[in-house]
Design an enzyme around this catalytic site. Structure first.
Site, PDB file in Angstrom:
ATOM      1  N   SER A   1       0.862  -1.188   0.000  1.00 57.10           N
ATOM      2  CA  SER A   1       0.000   0.000   0.000  1.00 57.10           C
ATOM      3  C   SER A   1       0.892   1.230   0.000  1.00 57.10           C
ATOM      4  O   SER A   1       2.041   1.165   0.448  1.00 57.10           O
ATOM      5  CB  SER A   1      -0.879   0.019   1.258  1.00 57.10           C
ATOM      6  OG  SER A   1      -1.532   1.275   1.386  1.00 57.10           O
TER       7      SER A   1
ATOM      8  N   TYR B   1      -2.177  -0.152  10.565  1.00 66.04           N
ATOM      9  CA  TYR B   1      -2.177  -0.489   9.133  1.00 66.04           C
ATOM     10  C   TYR B   1      -0.865  -0.040   8.479  1.00 66.04           C
ATOM     11  O   TYR B   1      -0.243  -0.804   7.721  1.00 66.04           O
ATOM     12  CB  TYR B   1      -3.380   0.178   8.461  1.00 66.04           C
ATOM     13  CG  TYR B   1      -3.533  -0.189   6.998  1.00 66.04           C
ATOM     14  CD1 TYR B   1      -3.829  -1.497   6.617  1.00 66.04           C
ATOM     15  CD2 TYR B   1      -3.379   0.767   5.999  1.00 66.04           C
ATOM     16  CE1 TYR B   1      -3.958  -1.841   5.270  1.00 66.04           C
ATOM     17  CE2 TYR B   1      -3.513   0.440   4.659  1.00 66.04           C
ATOM     18  CZ  TYR B   1      -3.801  -0.867   4.300  1.00 66.04           C
ATOM     19  OH  TYR B   1      -3.932  -1.205   2.980  1.00 66.04           O
TER      20      TYR B   1
HETATM   21  P1  NAP Z   1     -11.605  -5.825   0.397  1.00 66.19           P
HETATM   22  O1  NAP Z   1     -12.525  -5.539  -0.732  1.00 66.19           O
HETATM   23  O2  NAP Z   1     -12.119  -5.651   1.787  1.00 66.19           O
HETATM   24  O3  NAP Z   1     -10.959  -7.265   0.221  1.00 66.19           O
HETATM   25  C1  NAP Z   1     -10.170  -7.835   1.234  1.00 66.19           C
HETATM   26  C2  NAP Z   1      -9.994  -9.304   0.946  1.00 66.19           C
HETATM   27  O4  NAP Z   1      -9.144  -9.866   1.958  1.00 66.19           O
HETATM   28  C3  NAP Z   1     -11.311 -10.072   0.997  1.00 66.19           C
HETATM   29  O5  NAP Z   1     -11.347 -10.988  -0.071  1.00 66.19           O
HETATM   30  C4  NAP Z   1     -11.245 -10.807   2.322  1.00 66.19           C
HETATM   31  O6  NAP Z   1     -11.921 -12.068   2.235  1.00 66.19           O
HETATM   32  C5  NAP Z   1      -9.736 -11.068   2.429  1.00 66.19           C
HETATM   33  N1  NAP Z   1      -9.350 -11.363   3.797  1.00 66.19           N
HETATM   34  C6  NAP Z   1      -9.381 -10.559   4.887  1.00 66.19           C
HETATM   35  N2  NAP Z   1      -9.004 -11.244   5.979  1.00 66.19           N
HETATM   36  C7  NAP Z   1      -8.736 -12.517   5.565  1.00 66.19           C
HETATM   37  C8  NAP Z   1      -8.312 -13.704   6.223  1.00 66.19           C
HETATM   38  N3  NAP Z   1      -8.091 -13.744   7.547  1.00 66.19           N
HETATM   39  N4  NAP Z   1      -8.118 -14.827   5.486  1.00 66.19           N
HETATM   40  C9  NAP Z   1      -8.340 -14.812   4.146  1.00 66.19           C
HETATM   41  N5  NAP Z   1      -8.755 -13.732   3.470  1.00 66.19           N
HETATM   42  C10 NAP Z   1      -8.945 -12.587   4.174  1.00 66.19           C
HETATM   43  O7  NAP Z   1     -10.330  -4.838   0.318  1.00 66.19           O
HETATM   44  P2  NAP Z   1      -9.278  -4.576  -0.864  1.00 66.19           P
HETATM   45  O8  NAP Z   1      -9.163  -3.097  -0.995  1.00 66.19           O
HETATM   46  O9  NAP Z   1      -9.565  -5.379  -2.070  1.00 66.19           O
HETATM   47  O10 NAP Z   1      -7.941  -5.093  -0.139  1.00 66.19           O
HETATM   48  C11 NAP Z   1      -7.075  -6.024  -0.760  1.00 66.19           C
HETATM   49  C12 NAP Z   1      -5.640  -5.672  -0.392  1.00 66.19           C
HETATM   50  O11 NAP Z   1      -5.331  -4.399  -0.958  1.00 66.19           O
HETATM   51  C13 NAP Z   1      -5.370  -5.536   1.103  1.00 66.19           C
HETATM   52  O12 NAP Z   1      -4.117  -6.111   1.388  1.00 66.19           O
HETATM   53  C14 NAP Z   1      -5.333  -4.042   1.320  1.00 66.19           C
HETATM   54  O13 NAP Z   1      -4.536  -3.704   2.425  1.00 66.19           O
HETATM   55  C15 NAP Z   1      -4.723  -3.589   0.015  1.00 66.19           C
HETATM   56  N6  NAP Z   1      -4.917  -2.195  -0.325  1.00 66.19           N
HETATM   57  C16 NAP Z   1      -6.166  -1.672  -0.497  1.00 66.19           C
HETATM   58  C17 NAP Z   1      -6.306  -0.324  -0.831  1.00 66.19           C
HETATM   59  C18 NAP Z   1      -7.649   0.325  -1.044  1.00 66.19           C
HETATM   60  O14 NAP Z   1      -7.715   1.571  -1.104  1.00 66.19           O
HETATM   61  N7  NAP Z   1      -8.739  -0.421  -1.176  1.00 66.19           N
HETATM   62  C19 NAP Z   1      -5.164   0.478  -0.979  1.00 66.19           C
HETATM   63  C20 NAP Z   1      -3.909  -0.091  -0.791  1.00 66.19           C
HETATM   64  C21 NAP Z   1      -3.801  -1.432  -0.484  1.00 66.19           C
HETATM   65  P3  NAP Z   1     -12.898 -12.692   3.365  1.00 66.19           P
HETATM   66  O15 NAP Z   1     -13.383 -11.541   4.222  1.00 66.19           O
HETATM   67  O16 NAP Z   1     -13.963 -13.362   2.566  1.00 66.19           O
HETATM   68  O17 NAP Z   1     -12.017 -13.652   4.090  1.00 66.19           O
END
Ligand code: NAP
Length: 245
Positions: free
Chosen positions: A131, A144
């Protein structure tokens, strides 16, 4: 011919957002893809869904064994599972939140990498989703921010330890992407979560998935070490220009 024909991939966090879009994008390029998450009902064909909780060592072991068998070995691992909890000053954070954020984003990612490495074929690729929070701190996000600096540190260290082996490694560090990330961060408070994406054109999960496909489809002698991808209207995790509503 699709660029990933004959390749196989595992994507964690495939039930939502960046992981879901990446799993679909890799499949669209011809890869056979196994997606892992706790909510397997949210992972749709052509991606094969398998139960995974990255915070549970036994769950990770079961998942990797089943995925490697289903795919007969691995070419690509995308570690996308992750979360943030709260936007509070550090003084108001709790040990419980600290454990879950670090267990998921750091220990979970390291655990999945350790388990998948023996199955990765020559020419394989590990993609870690970091991130912009892992490059520049912002206020009220200490747990985070800490977790994502750790992801970047681990990725750099792994690059050193894998040097000389035919395995690529990339960290993809996104800025503001419209996903369920904020809904999870604000513990289901939809109104607060939606405000994060108001007055600004955030990136969509597909924008990041495209970058990941780019990274994993370079010639074999090329390694994309890092991709930092921000919304045009942001310069960091903490500085986002919004239009008045
Ligand atoms: P999201 O839509 O909330 O997706 C998060 C995913 O992580 C879901 O599929 C969730 O699946 C999975 N997850 C969470 N805890 C888990 C666990 N204990 N075991 C297995 N799976 C788990 O959020 P996203 O934005 O796509 O996030 C994906 C990645 O991108 C993360 O690492 C986040 O830090 C990073 N990121 C996001 C942003 C942003 O602005 N959105 C920016 C920078 C980085 P389940 O809940 O079904 O298990």
């Amino acid at each position: 011919m699709p660029s990933l024909e004959g390749k196989s991939a595992v994507v964690t966090g495939a039930s939502s957002g960046i992981g879901a879009a990446t799993a679909r994008a890799l499949a669209a390029e011809g890869a056979r893809v196994v997606g892992g998450a706790r909510r397997t009902d949210r992972i749709a064909a052509p991606v094969t869904a398998l139960q995974l909780d990255v915070t549970e060592p036994a769950s990770c072991e079961r998942f990797v064994t089943a995925a490697a068998e289903e795919l007969s070995g691995l070419d690509i691992l995308v570690n996308a599972a992750g979360l943030a909890l709260g936007r509070d000053p550090f003084d108001d954070s709790t040990e419980e939140d600290e454990r879950l954020v670090l267990e998921t984003n750091v220990n979970g990612l390291i655990r999945m990498t350790r388990l998948c490495l023996p199955h990765l074929r020559d020419g394989g690729h590990i993609v870690n989703i970091g991130s912009v929070a892992g490059r520049q701190a912002y206020e009220k996000g200490s747990l985070y921010v800490t977790s994502k600096f750790a992801v970047r540190g681990f990725t750099y260290a792994l690059r050193e330890d894998l040097l000389g082996r035919p395995i690529h490694i990339t960290t993809v560090d996104p800025g503001l992407v419209q996903t369920d990330f904020s809904l999870v961060r604000f513990r289901g408070d939809d109104t607060t979560a939606r405000k994060v994406y108001e007055g600004v054109e955030a990136m969509q999960p597909g924008d990041i998935a495209e970058c990941i496909v780019f990274a994993v489809t370079r010639p074999s002698h090329v390694n994309i070490d890092e991709l930092v991808v921000k919304a045009l209207a942001q310069s960091s995790g903490g500085r986002i220009l919004r239009t008045e509503s």
